[in-house]
Motif scaffolding. Sequence first.
Motif, mmCIF file in Angstrom:
data_model
loop_
_atom_site.group_PDB
_atom_site.id
_atom_site.type_symbol
_atom_site.label_atom_id
_atom_site.label_comp_id
_atom_site.label_asym_id
_atom_site.label_seq_id
_atom_site.Cartn_x
_atom_site.Cartn_y
_atom_site.Cartn_z
ATOM 1 N N VAL A 212 -21.881 49.999 -35.942
ATOM 2 C CA VAL A 212 -23.299 49.726 -35.729
ATOM 3 C C VAL A 212 -23.858 50.668 -34.660
ATOM 4 N N ASP B 219 -29.518 49.751 -33.504
ATOM 5 C CA ASP B 219 -29.449 48.511 -34.282
ATOM 6 C C ASP B 219 -28.890 47.363 -33.448
ATOM 7 N N LEU C 163 -19.276 40.378 -38.887
ATOM 8 C CA LEU C 163 -19.584 41.250 -37.753
ATOM 9 C C LEU C 163 -18.632 40.935 -36.615
#
Length: 551
Positions: A270, A274, A311
Amino acid sequence: MAMDPRMQELITLKTIAETLNQSNDLTLMLDIVLDKLLKLTGLTVGWIFLVDEHMEYECVADRYLPPALLHDDKHPMQCGSCWCLDRYRNGRLNNAVNILNCKRLENAVKFQWGDTLGITHHATVPLYSGDRQFGVLNVAAPGKTHFEEEELALLQAVAFQIGSAIERMHLYAAEQHRADLFTRLGEFSSALAAIKNAGKTPVQLMEYALTLVGVHFDWPITAWIEPVGSDLVLRSVSTKDGMISPDAPFPPTAQYWLKEVAGERSFTMVRSTDIAKLAGCHELHGALQSLSTAIVAPLPFCSSTMAGVLLIGCHKHGTRLHLFDGEVLEAVTEHIAVALESAQLEEKRRELARLEERNRLARDLHDSVCQILFSLSMTAKGVESLLNHDSNAVLSSIRDMQSLSQHALKEMRGLIMQLRPAGLETGLITALKAYGEKLNMRINTQITGVLDLPRAVEEALWRIGQEALNNVCKHAGTHQAEIALQLTAREVVLSITDNGLGISKKRRKQSTSTSLGLSTMQERAEALGGQLTITSVYRNGTTIKAVIPLR
């Protein structure tokens, strides 16, 4: 006689090189190297700052600091900025340089933290290997305000050696961490496989998998992001403090890139921009507020659609995530996807089994109870026409109706027993004997061995035994059967033998291919890795034997 400076330089570099190769503990190595460097160069004070990717520093080694810098448990070395670190952060520190004076020492004098022992200036050398920078090395001596070019060149050479050693240690630690991650992946896979067919719903399975991730891996934050309609919702977050379930949708600023990475086939590191979008999501109740680095990987489901996104992330002062963390995360999502698909297939298999059982019972009802009730209905109509004529015929018809109704009741009770396997709590043989006696049969039993059977094996043998006893009652022309159960550590064998009419070869071939009952018994045995055999001699009895392996 003084030693030649060139020889002294070579001895210094050789000693430093030998020291750097003696340990894989970074802090210990830097502390020892710093001590050796000071003794070989005649300098008296030194310290090393390591700087991370967020440009935050830590004093990892120091030697012989003056009392002023030891003030309040080395507080001057742990906070604030200085000219050498400012140059490093701005990209203006490429070689060993003279620093006119030290801001930390100036502050020590200004705030009267203690004696500086006459140290006012130091040299600063960047630590790097290739294009990777790691921090700075500072050295000083009382009254020394300037370093000669030769001294700076030697410090530069030592800094190169230290930077290469730091790079080597980082690579070694990374490989160790990578090996550890894949070991943990194996443990996670085994734990997940143990529960994937335990009847959990997909949501329960997913949340349990998230708990297992927290148990087997050291990732500070693990989050499950699930698609709900056209939105992506933060469903669960696992941290070291436990599991929380925000059930909060992401704002539009974060939705776009999350959907973009969710459509990828592999993991994604990421970007910092972001991460900032996530950090600004106040709707997420602070669950992802402190992220500094993060990796996301799609959760593929049924080979084409998406079950969501997984995630992992770290805090600003936590361990940095690497590419191999992404590789392992991708493998984790694949294992979870397989578990979800297996659970779905298992549910479909159970549904098909239930449907098959209903179809078999429907056929049995049609072939037995429905025909008997039809005969009962026709007999009742005949009785109605005879009421005013022949009383003896009426009486005979009523008796036929009673017999038919009793037979229909018996058939219905037998079918109900098949739907509800009551009695298994008393044992398989006891339950089958009781079932046979309800069919007005005489049952002899024999048991060899003592063993607790798995529930699935016991239920399969119960159904096979039921069907076999039904066949004896309906087709064998006898009301006596023998049930034998043989239990060993490797397998269980159930045999049901009668001394009835038997099955001719021609009829056996036709029955095996057309009989729903026989094919169902065979499928039940094969579903557990076993086999079903039928041995029959015409007019001399039949034996049905089911052999189920025990794993």
